[in-house]
Design an enzyme around this catalytic site. Structure first.
Site, PDB file in Angstrom:
ATOM      1  N   CYS A 142       0.829  -1.202   0.000  1.00 31.48           N
ATOM      2  CA  CYS A 142       0.000   0.000   0.000  1.00 31.48           C
ATOM      3  C   CYS A 142       0.866   1.255   0.000  1.00 31.48           C
ATOM      4  O   CYS A 142       1.365   1.673   1.049  1.00 31.48           O
ATOM      5  CB  CYS A 142      -0.928  -0.011   1.216  1.00 31.48           C
ATOM      6  SG  CYS A 142      -1.975   1.443   1.275  1.00 31.48           S
ATOM      7  N   CYS A 145      -0.348   4.127   2.128  1.00 32.82           N
ATOM      8  CA  CYS A 145      -0.191   3.958   3.582  1.00 32.82           C
ATOM      9  C   CYS A 145       1.265   4.189   3.978  1.00 32.82           C
ATOM     10  O   CYS A 145       1.543   4.777   5.009  1.00 32.82           O
ATOM     11  CB  CYS A 145      -0.529   2.539   4.031  1.00 32.82           C
ATOM     12  SG  CYS A 145      -1.918   1.798   3.238  1.00 32.82           S
ATOM     13  N   ASP A 146       2.188   3.660   3.198  1.00 38.25           N
ATOM     14  CA  ASP A 146       3.574   3.565   3.658  1.00 38.25           C
ATOM     15  C   ASP A 146       4.569   4.430   2.886  1.00 38.25           C
ATOM     16  O   ASP A 146       5.732   4.529   3.286  1.00 38.25           O
ATOM     17  CB  ASP A 146       4.028   2.095   3.585  1.00 38.25           C
ATOM     18  CG  ASP A 146       3.159   1.198   4.460  1.00 38.25           C
ATOM     19  OD1 ASP A 146       2.722   1.684   5.516  1.00 38.25           O
ATOM     20  OD2 ASP A 146       2.912   0.046   4.089  1.00 38.25           O
TER      21      ASP A 146
END
Ligand code: NDP
Length: 323
Positions: A142, A145-146
């Site tokens: 992701c 997200c990261d």
């Protein structure tokens, strides 16, 4: 199964993405008093997205977690009960009007007259031991997200679909360089997305390329790339590796009870959300490998609640119900 904790409800909703919440809004407004079990990732895939720009009604866009919180509030406003928990086993009835059973977190059983399955899909990984070992240590599925953790660093992304293209351009805004590995000599992504990739200066797009090995013991330190045409291998220095090669539907728990396609997506009848079992309906990505958008998931969530409501109404009025 022990019978001492049984709770009987009209409508059980499994999963808490846009499909599940929309089903919950409709089912609670129809007085089915639905209970939703959220699953492991409350809010579903959208909680791992920063900006949702393509859901109608949000001209300025909205971030995924906020949108999911608003959907939850809207569902609760009409009486949906949202519970944190995983459905770990099911015993579905094959009879029209039969009672379906679901076990929550391997302990409590719930009985339901109807079930709406909205368990979504989960990101796929390559399956290399080095990739699995370094998940959480620089390997991620992701980017939104990261990606932040790799600010001004060099990263790589695997995949040639719309997700990979979108995430590559997202990462290119944060990272100093993005190496994009596409296993064929073409990308599956839409032309518009491909243009975005090729027009981004710090994306190094490589066709016929795949991951041979992720390098590093505790954290990602590099990548060995295999050119699957020439057989040549090359090592590059990266600190993050993003996998964007598609998704797997979350249907493991329904195996042997519900009809599925070979790849695990639930089969629904015609344009309805009916599964092969009466009173069990499926909505969202768990039954849709083609469109997989928040708005299409929400649409099928609405359909599932309407299908459930009509199924119950037909039983109540003792009409013939087709399974
Ligand atoms: P897709 O299934 O479309 O693409 C998967 C990609 O990963 C393909 O390029 C595939 O290669 C590659 N791949 C699969 N397995 C491997 C492997 N083991 N090693 C290397 N590469 C691999 O998945 P997406 O998640 O990209 O998209 C899913 C759906 O969601 C699509 O319909 C897409 O259009 C849609 N979507 C739309 C967006 C938008 O409109 N903004 C954004 C994101 C997704 P190959 O082609 O060789 O099979």
């Amino acid at each position: 199964m022990s019978d001492n904790k049984l709770e009987r409800i009209k409508c059980l909703i499994i999963g808490s993405g846009p499909a599940g919440y929309t089903a919950a809004i409709y089912a609670s407004r129809a007085d089915l008093k639905p209970i939703m079990y959220t699953g492991m990732e409350p809010g579903g895939q959208l909680t791992t997205t920063t900006e949702v720009d393509n859901f109608p009604g949000y001209p300025e866009g909205i971030d995924g977690p906020t949108m999911m919180m608003q959907l939850q509030k809207q569902a609760e406003r009409f009486g949906t009960e949202v519970r944190i928990g995983m459905v770990t086993e099911v015993e579905f009835s094959k009879e029209v009007g039969g009672i379906h059973k679901a076990c929550i977190d391997n302990s409590t059983w719930v009985e339901a007259e109807t079930v709406i399955i909205s368990t979504g899909a989960t990101a796929k990984y390559l399956g290399l031991p080095s990739e699995q070992r370094l998940r959480g240590g620089g390997v991620s599925a992701c980017a939104v997200c990261d990606g932040f953790f790799y600010k001004n660093q060099e990263v790589a992304i695997v995949g040639g679909g719309d997700t990979a293209a979108e995430e590559a351009t997202y990462l290119a805004n944060i990272c100093s360089k993005v190496t994009m590995l596409v296993r064929k000599d073409e990308m599956r992504a839409s032309k518009a997305m491909q243009h975005r990739v090729t027009n981004t200066k710090n994306i190094d797009l490589r066709y016929n390329s795949q991951v041979d090995e992720v390098l590093g013991e505790q954290v990602v330190e590099g990548l060995r790339i295999l050119n699957n045409v020439t057989g040549e291998k090359e090592e590059i220095n990266i600190t993050g590796l993003f996998i964007a090669i598609g998704h797997k539907p979350n249907t493991e728990v329904f195996k042997g009870q519900l009809d599925m396609h070979e790849d695990g997506y639930l089969i629904t009848q015609g344009k309805s959300t009916k599964t092969n079992l009466p009173g069990v309906f499926a909505s969202g990505d768990v039954q849709d490998k083609e469109y997989r958008q928040a708005v299409t998931a929400a649409g099928t969530g609405c359909m599932a609640a309407l299908d459930a409501e009509r199924y119950l109404a037909a039983i109540e009025s003792k009409e013939e119900v087709s399974a």
